[in-house]
Design a protein around this motif. Sequence first.
Motif, mmCIF file in Angstrom:
data_model
loop_
_atom_site.group_PDB
_atom_site.id
_atom_site.type_symbol
_atom_site.label_atom_id
_atom_site.label_comp_id
_atom_site.label_asym_id
_atom_site.label_seq_id
_atom_site.Cartn_x
_atom_site.Cartn_y
_atom_site.Cartn_z
ATOM 1 N N LEU A 135 11.307 -4.316 -0.317
ATOM 2 C CA LEU A 135 10.043 -4.564 -0.989
ATOM 3 C C LEU A 135 10.053 -5.990 -1.524
ATOM 4 C CD1 LEU A 135 10.412 -3.552 -4.531
ATOM 5 C CD2 LEU A 135 11.527 -1.983 -2.976
ATOM 6 N N THR A 136 8.881 -6.505 -1.827
ATOM 7 C CA THR A 136 8.822 -7.880 -2.319
ATOM 8 C C THR A 136 8.677 -7.892 -3.843
ATOM 9 O OG1 THR A 136 6.424 -8.010 -2.124
ATOM 10 C CG2 THR A 136 7.700 -8.673 -0.182
ATOM 11 N N GLU A 137 8.931 -9.056 -4.404
ATOM 12 C CA GLU A 137 8.768 -9.220 -5.855
ATOM 13 C C GLU A 137 7.345 -8.898 -6.274
ATOM 14 O OE1 GLU A 137 10.748 -13.021 -7.441
ATOM 15 O OE2 GLU A 137 10.584 -13.310 -5.286
ATOM 16 N N ALA A 138 6.380 -9.337 -5.484
ATOM 17 C CA ALA A 138 4.967 -9.118 -5.834
ATOM 18 C C ALA A 138 4.659 -7.625 -5.917
ATOM 19 C CB ALA A 138 4.059 -9.795 -4.809
ATOM 20 N N MET A 139 5.228 -6.842 -5.001
ATOM 21 C CA MET A 139 4.996 -5.397 -5.012
ATOM 22 C C MET A 139 5.544 -4.777 -6.285
ATOM 23 S SD MET A 139 5.876 -4.716 -1.024
ATOM 24 C CE MET A 139 6.388 -3.030 -1.203
ATOM 25 N N ALA A 140 6.720 -5.224 -6.696
ATOM 26 C CA ALA A 140 7.346 -4.669 -7.894
ATOM 27 C C ALA A 140 6.643 -5.147 -9.164
ATOM 28 C CB ALA A 140 8.824 -5.037 -7.928
ATOM 29 N N MET A 141 6.171 -6.397 -9.142
ATOM 30 C CA MET A 141 5.574 -6.977 -10.349
ATOM 31 C C MET A 141 4.112 -6.601 -10.542
ATOM 32 S SD MET A 141 7.934 -8.347 -12.026
ATOM 33 C CE MET A 141 6.935 -9.138 -13.298
ATOM 34 N N ALA B 256 6.801 0.629 -10.902
ATOM 35 C CA ALA B 256 7.804 0.247 -9.903
ATOM 36 C C ALA B 256 9.203 0.655 -10.366
ATOM 37 C CB ALA B 256 7.744 -1.256 -9.632
ATOM 38 N N ILE B 257 9.493 0.421 -11.624
ATOM 39 C CA ILE B 257 10.817 0.787 -12.165
ATOM 40 C C ILE B 257 11.030 2.294 -12.046
ATOM 41 C CG2 ILE B 257 12.170 0.958 -14.317
ATOM 42 C CD1 ILE B 257 10.860 -1.815 -15.072
ATOM 43 N N ALA B 258 10.001 3.075 -12.389
ATOM 44 C CA ALA B 258 10.109 4.539 -12.312
ATOM 45 C C ALA B 258 10.358 4.988 -10.871
ATOM 46 C CB ALA B 258 8.840 5.184 -12.866
ATOM 47 N N LEU B 259 9.596 4.414 -9.929
ATOM 48 C CA LEU B 259 9.754 4.786 -8.522
ATOM 49 C C LEU B 259 11.130 4.374 -7.993
ATOM 50 C CD1 LEU B 259 8.696 5.851 -5.827
ATOM 51 C CD2 LEU B 259 7.501 3.668 -5.497
ATOM 52 N N MET B 260 11.550 3.168 -8.345
ATOM 53 C CA MET B 260 12.868 2.701 -7.896
ATOM 54 C C MET B 260 13.970 3.587 -8.448
ATOM 55 S SD MET B 260 12.779 -1.426 -7.891
ATOM 56 C CE MET B 260 11.244 -2.118 -8.353
ATOM 57 N N GLY C 215 12.774 -15.239 -4.337
ATOM 58 C CA GLY C 215 12.649 -16.629 -4.743
ATOM 59 C C GLY C 215 11.243 -17.173 -4.529
ATOM 60 N N THR C 216 10.453 -16.474 -3.721
ATOM 61 C CA THR C 216 9.083 -16.947 -3.457
ATOM 62 C C THR C 216 8.094 -16.272 -4.397
ATOM 63 O OG1 THR C 216 8.678 -15.225 -1.804
ATOM 64 C CG2 THR C 216 9.582 -17.309 -1.015
ATOM 65 N N GLY C 217 8.506 -15.218 -5.065
ATOM 66 C CA GLY C 217 7.606 -14.480 -5.953
ATOM 67 C C GLY C 217 7.747 -14.955 -7.382
ATOM 68 N N TYR C 218 7.419 -14.108 -8.289
ATOM 69 C CA TYR C 218 7.436 -14.539 -9.681
ATOM 70 C C TYR C 218 8.024 -13.453 -10.572
ATOM 71 C CZ TYR C 218 3.294 -11.602 -9.854
ATOM 72 O OH TYR C 218 2.435 -10.538 -9.754
ATOM 73 N N SER C 219 9.058 -12.737 -10.064
ATOM 74 C CA SER C 219 9.584 -11.660 -10.894
ATOM 75 C C SER C 219 10.324 -12.259 -12.087
ATOM 76 C CB SER C 219 10.493 -10.735 -10.094
ATOM 77 O OG SER C 219 11.471 -11.453 -9.406
ATOM 78 N N SER C 220 10.089 -11.688 -13.248
ATOM 79 C CA SER C 220 10.750 -12.206 -14.437
ATOM 80 C C SER C 220 12.168 -11.654 -14.465
ATOM 81 C CB SER C 220 9.985 -11.796 -15.693
ATOM 82 O OG SER C 220 10.459 -10.562 -16.166
ATOM 83 N N LEU C 221 13.068 -12.438 -15.030
ATOM 84 C CA LEU C 221 14.470 -12.041 -15.014
ATOM 85 C C LEU C 221 14.703 -10.764 -15.808
ATOM 86 C CD1 LEU C 221 16.290 -15.480 -15.235
ATOM 87 C CD2 LEU C 221 15.644 -14.132 -13.235
ATOM 88 N N SER C 222 13.902 -10.557 -16.858
ATOM 89 C CA SER C 222 14.101 -9.343 -17.654
ATOM 90 C C SER C 222 13.724 -8.100 -16.852
ATOM 91 C CB SER C 222 13.317 -9.411 -18.953
ATOM 92 O OG SER C 222 11.946 -9.527 -18.683
ATOM 93 N N VAL D 185 0.832 -1.203 0.000
ATOM 94 C CA VAL D 185 0.000 0.000 0.000
ATOM 95 C C VAL D 185 0.868 1.255 0.000
ATOM 96 C CG1 VAL D 185 -1.738 1.294 1.317
ATOM 97 C CG2 VAL D 185 -1.902 -1.199 1.145
ATOM 98 N N GLN D 186 1.950 1.234 0.765
ATOM 99 C CA GLN D 186 2.877 2.365 0.768
ATOM 100 C C GLN D 186 3.575 2.511 -0.587
ATOM 101 O OE1 GLN D 186 5.107 0.845 4.337
ATOM 102 N NE2 GLN D 186 5.260 3.024 4.758
ATOM 103 N N PHE D 187 3.942 1.358 -1.152
ATOM 104 C CA PHE D 187 4.689 1.362 -2.407
ATOM 105 C C PHE D 187 3.844 1.923 -3.552
ATOM 106 C CE2 PHE D 187 6.987 -0.706 -6.002
ATOM 107 C CZ PHE D 187 8.240 -0.186 -5.737
ATOM 108 N N ARG D 188 2.540 1.698 -3.480
ATOM 109 C CA ARG D 188 1.612 2.210 -4.507
ATOM 110 C C ARG D 188 1.246 3.666 -4.277
ATOM 111 N NH1 ARG D 188 -1.418 -2.753 -4.005
ATOM 112 N NH2 ARG D 188 -2.781 -1.717 -2.519
ATOM 113 N N HIS D 189 1.494 4.177 -3.057
ATOM 114 C CA HIS D 189 1.015 5.514 -2.711
ATOM 115 C C HIS D 189 1.877 6.592 -3.373
ATOM 116 C CE1 HIS D 189 -0.199 8.961 -0.264
ATOM 117 N NE2 HIS D 189 -1.314 8.278 -0.047
ATOM 118 N N PRO D 190 1.242 7.565 -4.041
ATOM 119 C CA PRO D 190 2.004 8.570 -4.796
ATOM 120 C C PRO D 190 2.941 9.417 -3.937
ATOM 121 C CG PRO D 190 -0.354 9.115 -4.753
ATOM 122 C CD PRO D 190 -0.209 7.722 -4.212
#
Length: 281
Positions: free
Chosen positions: A151-157, A163-167, A183-190, A122-127
């Motif tokens: 942050l977790t993979e799910a938050m970024a994905m 997410a890339i812009a904020l990071m 390793g528990t999430g599903y972030s793609s390597l790209s 919720v924080q990560f999504r907050h402007p």
Amino acid sequence: RVKQASHNNFAFFTQEMQTHSARHLQLNNAMHFALARGELSLHYQPQFSLQDGHIVGAEALLRWQHPEMGSLSPAEFIPIAEDNGQILAIGEWVLRTAVTQLKHWIDGGMAPMVVAVNLSAVQFRHPNLLTMVTQILDEVGLPPQYLELELTEAMAMDNPMAAIALMNQLHERGIRMAIDDFGTGYSSLSYLKKFNVSKLKIDQSFVRDISDGQDDKAIVTAIINLAASLNLKTIAEGVESASQLAFLRLQGCDEAQGYYFSKPLPVAAFEAFVQAQQPVS
Ligand code: C2E
Ligand code: MG
Ligand code: MG
Ligand code: MG
């Protein structure tokens, strides 16, 4: 999913839901007073360099001590705080408290280290996140490189482009980021290549079975090698034994934290731990 529940199953299910929702309601109500009543605190778990054994960081972990319900687990109450919106006030308090604490420690002569703070989705999504974080660092006067946001993979994905812009913005301000529970999430390597993070935290589920499970050994090794090829550091979470530590060091893992070294500690106990610390070899 389950379409053919029997009458008995249904009755059992509703009863369980009622119990759950009564507890949920109780926590939900109590939460509105938790901050003002000073029921929240942070514990700090030391993080160690596997090169020289020194403490290089501390993860701030939220604790809620309720006068009647006792100590409550963040795993239970954070999802509720995310639902009722309290996570924004609580998360800001966590950040301000952790940053202020580290500033206080460094000013008092403690060897510099990084403080790692967990972010909610919720924080990560907050402007307002970027502004909030930079304002707190400015107010407190802590240089940004001492803060690491987890942050977790799910938050970024959830919304990778946002997410890339904020990071990138956080990184430009000098704030570090780590991917928690990696390793528990599903972030793609790209995407992982585009995430402006400096560290992967190897999830404790993989670390736990290092000693016996061949598969998890291979996963841990793969994550360490992946991180190295992307120029990222690795930290292993949940290290509980000397044999896990030995394996991690052999594979070139950079850092570790876990009960083997120390549980998360209240402020005074953390200070005493740091003072008593000889580098772990
Ligand atoms: P996390 O960030 O992955 O934190 C690691 C959890 O593992 C912590 O549980 C820590 O106490 C526990 N732990 C550390 N070393 C060991 C070990 O050697 N063995 C075992 N079995 N466990 C270990 P905790 O403090 O109960 O926190 C649970 C989760 O709650 C955290 O997982 C994090 O996702 C969330 N959380 C905690 N504090 C905050 C916070 O301030 N904000 C947000 N948004 N989430 C938080
Ligand atoms: Mg964490
Ligand atoms: Mg974790
Ligand atoms: Mg977690």
